[in-house]
Design an enzyme around this catalytic site. Structure first.
Site, PDB file in Angstrom:
ATOM      1  N   CYS A 159      37.006  60.831  -4.400  1.00 43.37           N
ATOM      2  CA  CYS A 159      38.378  60.527  -4.822  1.00 43.37           C
ATOM      3  C   CYS A 159      39.159  60.083  -3.584  1.00 43.37           C
ATOM      4  CB  CYS A 159      39.024  61.754  -5.462  1.00 43.37           C
ATOM      5  SG  CYS A 159      40.624  61.427  -6.220  1.00 43.37           S
ATOM      6  N   CYS A 353      45.598  53.723 -12.602  1.00 45.66           N
ATOM      7  CA  CYS A 353      45.912  54.536 -11.428  1.00 45.66           C
ATOM      8  C   CYS A 353      47.198  54.069 -10.767  1.00 45.66           C
ATOM      9  CB  CYS A 353      44.764  54.485 -10.430  1.00 45.66           C
ATOM     10  SG  CYS A 353      44.974  55.590  -9.023  1.00 45.66           S
TER      11      CYS A 353
END
Length: 426
Positions: A159, A353
């Site tokens: 991530c 995102c």
């Protein structure tokens, strides 16, 4: 009657419990097993470090919410999963039996895999809110005596967005305090290039993020393998594309935040047929484990092979909307099984995102998240910062009311033609 156990009460686990409750028959029950009663909105952790948020502003006590939805909530944590016996052993020594289980634990932060890593050693972390609070205290001390800063993501991270966010948020805060000119900054990442994100890029993330780093005078090192950290110092090996050693960087710092490697949590690690060698849960296209057919998994704990081979190990991220698609598909599939049917819904794994820069940001849409894609774009601007704030408020509202997907969210997703299911029909 069926007992459904959700293992984990974070982003994916809480939403799973909410959505699963709407799929139950009258005689069925849900039990959620968490590591405590508090939900933490991890995407806001970078803001905690620089004082833009207080801890209580991004936390929710789930006890009353779960009670209101008639969900049994155990907060002592799980010691070990026993899938052959359909039970979960708790840290207390007691066990909870299940007919179906959804694993939503997230990862274990493997600080121990790199000498000197982590809040108990020489680097800070934003992966958990408690760690962000500790980093806030360290940052306040740092600002009294500004020195170089190192921010980034080590080998084995899956991530990368939070590391980029944190670098830019720090830059914004240092400029506001008028000490940015005293702080050389370096971004260190295991990605093969800036903007790879574990996804081989989305749209022009490479160009946008390189430009943002360059504009803010943040140097970078890619293909980076961290050897060790000591007090005020970090040793980094930069590799060539063929994985040979290109250069070793010995860097002093006054403040360092490095995302650590991820691995599966101890409760599931090493269970043959359930996990891969790193402890992540094996799942088919329906989020169902191939060996244990009554076990599903969602979120960061799911095993996803890397998009491409890279010189340094790079994991695949599980972004918010991608996780929500896993949640909804899993809830519907278990609902079908409860009624004598078969699993038939595949999550879309579409990704949306928002990465905040403090005074701007970058947004990207990948449909699906893994290439090749039907939609693939990225954009930047000040609007992203305000969109991220709005998303924080909205998502915390969802957690507090115990609703996974309010009707207006369904309407907006349908309007934008962004679907949770692979066929786009639901």
């Amino acid at each position: 009657m069926a007992e459904i156990v959700v293992l984990g009460a974070g982003l994916s686990g809480a939403l799973m419990a909410y959505e699963m409750s709407e799929q139950l028959r009258k005689e069925d029950h849900i039990t959620v097993i968490g590591q405590g009663p508090t939900y933490q909105f991890y995407p806001s952790n970078p803001w905690v470090v620089v004082g833009w948020r207080k801890r209580h502003e991004i936390e929710v006590d789930l006890t009353k919410v779960m009670e209101k939805k008639n969900i049994r909530f155990i907060t002592e944590g799980a010691k070990r999963v026993n899938p052959d016996e359909n039970r979960v052993e708790l840290n207390s020594g007691e066990s909870v039996a299940y007919d179906y289980m959804v694993i939503a634990t997230g990862p274990e932060l493997a600080f121990d895999e790199i000498p000197g890593f982590g809040p108990q050693a020489f680097t800070q972390s934003i992966c958990e809110t408690g760690q962000a609070v500790q980093a806030y205290e360290a940052f306040e001390e740092f600002c009294k005596n500004p020195r170089p800063i190192v921010v980034g993501a080590a080998q084995g991270v899956s991530c990368f967005g939070p590391a980029y966010e944190f670098a830019f948020v720090l830059d914004t805060e240092l400029r506001r305090r008028k000490i940015r000119h005293k702080v050389p900054m370096t971004f260190v990442t295991s990605e093969p290039y800036i903007g790879h994100l574990g996804l081989d890029g989305v749209g022009d993330t490479k160009g946008i993020l390189e430009s943002a780093l360059r504009t803010r005078h943040i140097k970078w090192i890619t293909n980076a393998r961290v050897k060790e950290a000591t007090e005020g110092h970090i040793s980094i090996e930069e590799l060539n594309d063929d994985a040979s050693l290109k250069q070793t960087h010995e860097m002093d710092f006054g403040f360092a935040m490095m995302m650590p490697p991820f691995r599966g949590v101890p409760a599931v690690f090493g269970i043959e047929g359930l996990t891969n060698p790193r402890g992540f849960i094996l799942a088919d296209a329906y989020q169902r484990n191939p060996t244990y057919k009554n076990v599903f998994s969602i979120g960061v704990c799911v095993a996803i092979p890397p998009v491409t081979k890279t010189p340094v190990p790079v994991g695949v991220p599980k972004t918010g909307f991608m996780i929500e698609s896993m949640v909804t598909a899993t809830a519907h599939n278990i609902g079908k099984l409860l009624r004598g049917g078969e699993v038939d819904i595949k999550p879309s794994w579409n990704a949306i995102c928002l990465a905040d820069f403090g005074d701007g940001g970058i947004a990207f849409v990948a449909q699906p998240q893994l290439p090749p894609r039907n939609a693939n774009w990225a954009a930047s601007g000040k609007w992203v910062h305000w969109a991220k704030i709005a998303f924080e408020k909205y998502f915390m509202y969802k957690i507090r009311i115990g609703k996974s997907e309010p009707f207006y969210e369904k309407f907006m997703m349908k309007f934008a033609k962004i679907h949770k299911f692979e066929d786009g029909a639901h």
